[in-house]
Each structure stands twice: as structure tokens, then as C-alpha cells.
Design a protein around this motif. Structure first.
Motif, PDB file in Angstrom:
ATOM      1  N   SER A  80      -3.327   7.063   0.128  1.00 41.05           N
ATOM      2  CA  SER A  80      -4.427   6.129   0.379  1.00 41.05           C
ATOM      3  C   SER A  80      -4.155   5.245   1.588  1.00 41.05           C
ATOM      4  CB  SER A  80      -4.586   5.232  -0.855  1.00 41.05           C
ATOM      5  OG  SER A  80      -5.473   4.178  -0.600  1.00 41.05           O
TER       6      SER A  80
ATOM      7  N   LYS B 159      -4.236   1.508   3.168  1.00 41.46           N
ATOM      8  CA  LYS B 159      -3.864   0.251   2.519  1.00 41.46           C
ATOM      9  C   LYS B 159      -5.086  -0.644   2.378  1.00 41.46           C
ATOM     10  CE  LYS B 159      -4.400  -1.555   6.657  1.00 41.46           C
ATOM     11  NZ  LYS B 159      -5.585  -2.358   6.933  1.00 41.46           N
TER      12      LYS B 159
ATOM     13  N   LEU C 251      -3.268  -0.531  -1.547  1.00 45.94           N
ATOM     14  CA  LEU C 251      -3.317   0.486  -2.593  1.00 45.94           C
ATOM     15  C   LEU C 251      -4.581   0.350  -3.445  1.00 45.94           C
ATOM     16  CD1 LEU C 251      -1.759   2.769  -4.027  1.00 45.94           C
ATOM     17  CD2 LEU C 251      -0.617   1.007  -5.393  1.00 45.94           C
TER      18      LEU C 251
ATOM     19  N   CYS D 236       0.891   5.607   0.025  1.00 40.98           N
ATOM     20  CA  CYS D 236      -0.021   4.620   0.593  1.00 40.98           C
ATOM     21  C   CYS D 236       0.447   4.181   1.976  1.00 40.98           C
ATOM     22  CB  CYS D 236      -0.092   3.406  -0.347  1.00 40.98           C
ATOM     23  SG  CYS D 236      -1.365   2.214   0.094  1.00 40.98           S
TER      24      CYS D 236
END
Ligand SMILES: NC(=O)c1ccc[n+]([C@@H]2O[C@H](COP(=O)([O-])OP(=O)(O)OC[C@H]3O[C@@H](n4cnc5c(N)ncnc54)[C@H](O)[C@@H]3O)[C@@H](O)[C@H]2O)c1
Length: 370
Positions: free
Chosen positions: A90, A92, A94, A117
Motif C-alpha cells: 500500500s 502510505k 497504512l 507499505c
């Protein structure tokens, strides 16, 4: 080569697609976005297939899916990725809330999947050269750190700037991850924080040509100061601001018993790395000893994929990002309650990157240095 998908084809997706094309560490096989026109334009620009979200999630040939949606969508989209059986990486932060971050970490663990992340700038040439310098004792014993992100806000240039002024963004949650991840990588986890927070304006005005003059409500603090106490005994001061017209403060400095090290901008991958030894009046530039000095967004994902193949821990981990998220939340809570607060999460300090990262095969290093 591992194939990955991307969900969210806005501003930052171009950096990932460009790095994937240039670094050849993984292949972006398909992309998707709620805004189908935006996804199609990106697909055409980079020659990548555009799918609907369910079709992307159901592809069985993807090793991981990258979540490049805005912060408020991070938790839901990453959960969908994990529940579809893929490793998730992902942008940032999270998640916006600590509860959502914990849900994601638990889901990944339950399913035996990886959660990674951004930022992965701490794996770049500059910050890993600093890491090597500190670990080898070049500055003596680290005692303290300062870190400053002093900006006037992204609404002047970003095409969709409203989310930067919502909870889960602001200068702390938007830029803090670069600075705090760099500090935790260099000095280890934070155990206590004390914060103060204000906002200079209740509205901002968009400057990008597509939204010129649009009013943006400010629903989060825009100037935040944090005192950080590290578990290993050092203390730090971090300021993150969208309220500063101009500043001459450095990005990050670490003060050791025998030298100060000047750390490069943690929102970049390169140097310079400089030290000033105790008693000296001048700064020395250190040679860069690690690869990836150019914009290499995605090396955290390359590390995750390689670590999953080898059964080793990956560095840009959900645990690290969850810790950074907790530091940021405790900072704002501390500002509200007016006293220091404990940070409870204790991620492993990521392993330092060797001169030839594990994800590269022999002969690939020259490409990484390009
Ligand atoms: N823009 C930058 O310079 C930059 C730099 C580093 C990190 N980031 C991070 O990257 C993320 C994305 O930022 P951006 O600037 O590209 O934002 P953006 O608004 O330009 O793009 C986000 C895209 O996600 C799509 N989207 C939203 N919800 C979705 C969902 N549920 N499913 C599918 N698509 C969805 C939107 O339609 C949009 O196209 C943010 O977390 C941001 O913090 C941005």
C-alpha cells in the motif's frame, strides 16, 4: 518475473509504472481505478491492461497488488486485496485509524500473506548509506536527531488536493511517514511521544489549473511538532508543516558523540550524505555505497516479493508502517491531552540493505545504479 496489479491510477501511479518499466524488478500486468477514464489514460500511456476491480482481484497470475488509492480508501482496498488471496503493498499511510491498521496486520497474518507499505525511500542509496555509516560507528554513539518537513501545502500543484486536508493526511500523516520511517530505520522504534499541533488556515485555495480557485476545507492540523523518545535512548524533534512560507532548516540530522550526519531528503532515494566530525569546521561528503539513487518507487515491493520467495522478512513491512502510524496518532492525541504518551508497537528494525540487494540477480546491479 513477478506480475503485479495496481489499484488507483492517479498522480503517483505514474512513478510506479515508470519505475517498473525502467528497473524491471516486476511487471505491472493490469491496473484499475474507480475513474475508468483515468485508468484507461494510464493504461494507454504505459501499455498496460485495464480491468474492472473484481477482474483484477480475481487474477490468479498476480504475485501482489499495489494499493495507490487516497488514504481514506487504503484500509478497505488493502483488505480486499488480502481477502482475494494476494500479497498487498500500500501507499502510505497504512490506514487512517490504528484499528484499521491492526485489522490489516491480523488479516495478513491469518492468511499467511505479506503486507507491505510505502515509503520505500529508506531503502534508497542515500538513506542506506547513512544507515551503514551509523551502524559502522562513524558518528560514534547516536544521541539525538532533528527532522523538519517545512512546506506551504500541496494545493498549488496537486490535481486532487482536498484529501491532504482531511484526517489521515495533513503534513504529519502525508509527509511524516518519510521522516519517521527514516528515523526508525536509523535509530530503532519510538517508545514515547509528546506533540503540539495548530492550523494556520481553516480553508485553502487550489492552484492546479484543473481546479483553480476551488476552496478546500482544512479538517486536520497543518503544523505539528513532535518530541520523540527512542527505545535505544536517543531523543528526536520532528516538525511537519503545510503552514511555512519558506525555511532554511535541514531535512534530517543525527547527532552522535563523535560526528553529526546530515541525512538526505527522505522523500528522495539519493544523497548527498554529509558528516561533520567533532572539532572540524567543515562538512565532508561521504561516498554513496548503495544502489537506487534515482526515483525507484517500488523497490519496497521488489524486496517484499523476493523476501516472500525466500521466506525472509521484508523491510517496508506493515508492522513498520503500523508503528509509524501509531507514532503519528499518539503525537496528535498528545497535543490534545497535553502530556506525553507511550507508543506500544515494537517492530523489528529492518535489516540494513547489502550493497547488492537480495532481489537483484548477478548482473542486474548496473541497471540499479543507472
Ligand atoms: N502524489 C504524490 O506525489 C504522492 C507521493 C507519494 C505518495 N502518495 C500517496 O499515494 C496515494 C495516492 O495519491 P495520488 O496523489 O496518486 O492520489 P490521486 O487522488 O491522484 O489518485 C488516487 C486514485 O485512486 C482512485 N481510487 C480511490 N478510491 C478507489 C477505490 N476504492 N478503488 C479504486 N480506485 C480508487 C481515485 O479515483 C484516483 O484516481 C496516497 O496515499 C498518497 O498519500 C502520493
Amino acid at each position: 518475473m513477478h506480475k503485479v496489479g495496481i489499484i488507483g491510477t492517479g498522480d503517483i501511479s505514474a512513478a510506479y509504472l515508470r519505475a517498473a518499466r525502467d528497473l524491471k524488478l516486476f511487471e505491472v500486468a493490469a491496473i484499475t481505478d474507480l475513474d475508468t477514464l483515468r485508468a484507461s489514460a494510464r493504461g494507454e500511456e504505459f501499455g498496460v491492461a485495464v480491468l474492472d476491480l473484481p477482474d483484477l482481484l480475481n487474477r490468479s497470475d498476480l504475485s501482489a497488488i499495489v494499493n495507490l488509492t487516497p488514504p481514506a480508501a487504503h484500509a478497505g482496498v488493502s483488505l480486499d486485496i488480502l481477502r482475494a488471496g494476494h500479497h498487498a503493498y500500500s501507499e502510505k499511510p497504512l490506514a487512517v485509524t490504528l484499528e484499521d491498521a491492526r485489522t490489516l496486520l491480523a488479516e495478513a497474518q491469518l492468511r499467511g500473506l505479506r503486507l507491505g507499505c510505502a515509503p520505500d525511500t529508506f531503502l534508497g542509496a542515500g538513506l542506506q548509506t547513512v544507515r551503514e555509516a551509523i551502524d559502522s560507528g562513524l558518528i560514534g554513539r547516536p544521541v539525538a536527531a532533528t527532522a523538519f518537513f517545512m512546506g506551504s501545502g500541496p494545493e498549488a500543484w496537486h490535481p486532487n488536493p482536498a484529501f491532504f486536508y482531511q484526517p489521515g493526511a495533513g503534513p504529519l500523516f502525508d509527509m511524516g511517514p518519510y521522516y519517521l520511517t527514516a528515523l526508525v530505520n536509523l535509530l530503532g522504534p519510538v517508545v514515547r511521544v509528546s506533540g503540539s499541533a495548530v492550523r494556520a488556515f481553516s480553508e485553502r485555495v487550489a492552484g492546479h489549473e484543473s481546479r483553480l480557485g476551488e476552496c478546500i476545507a482544512v479538517d486536520t492540523p497543518t503544523h505539528v511538532t513532535a518530541q520523540l523518545e527512542f527505545g535505544a535512548g536517543m531523543v528526536g524533534t520532528f516538525i511537519a508543516s503545510f503552514d511555512v512560507p519558506g525555511s532554511e532548516l535541514p531535512r534530517i540530522e543525527i547527532y552522535g558523540t563523535s560526528a553529526t550526519i546530515s541525512v538526505p531528503d527522505p522523500n528522495t532515494f539519493g544523497g548527498p550524505v554529509r558528516i561533520r566530525r567533532l572539532g572540524s569546521r567543515t562538512w565532508e561528503e561521504l561516498p554513496i555505497t548503495r544502489p537506487y539513487a534515482e526515483n525507484s518507487r517500488g523497490i519496497g515491493l521488489a524486496d517484499l516479493l523476493s523476501a516472500a520467495d525466500r521466506g525472509a522478512p521484508h523491510r517496508a513491512s506493515g508492522e513498520l508502517a503500523g508503528h509509524v502510524l501509531e507514532i503519528m496518532h499518539r503525537t496528535l492525541e498528545s497535543a490534545e491531552v497535553g502530556r506525553p504518551l507511550a507508543v506500544e508497537s515494537r517492530p523489528e528494525r529492518p535489516a540494513a540493505l547489502p550493497p547488492t540487494p537480495e532481489w537483484l540477480e548477478a548482473g542486474q546491479l548496473e541497471g540499479a545504479r543507472a
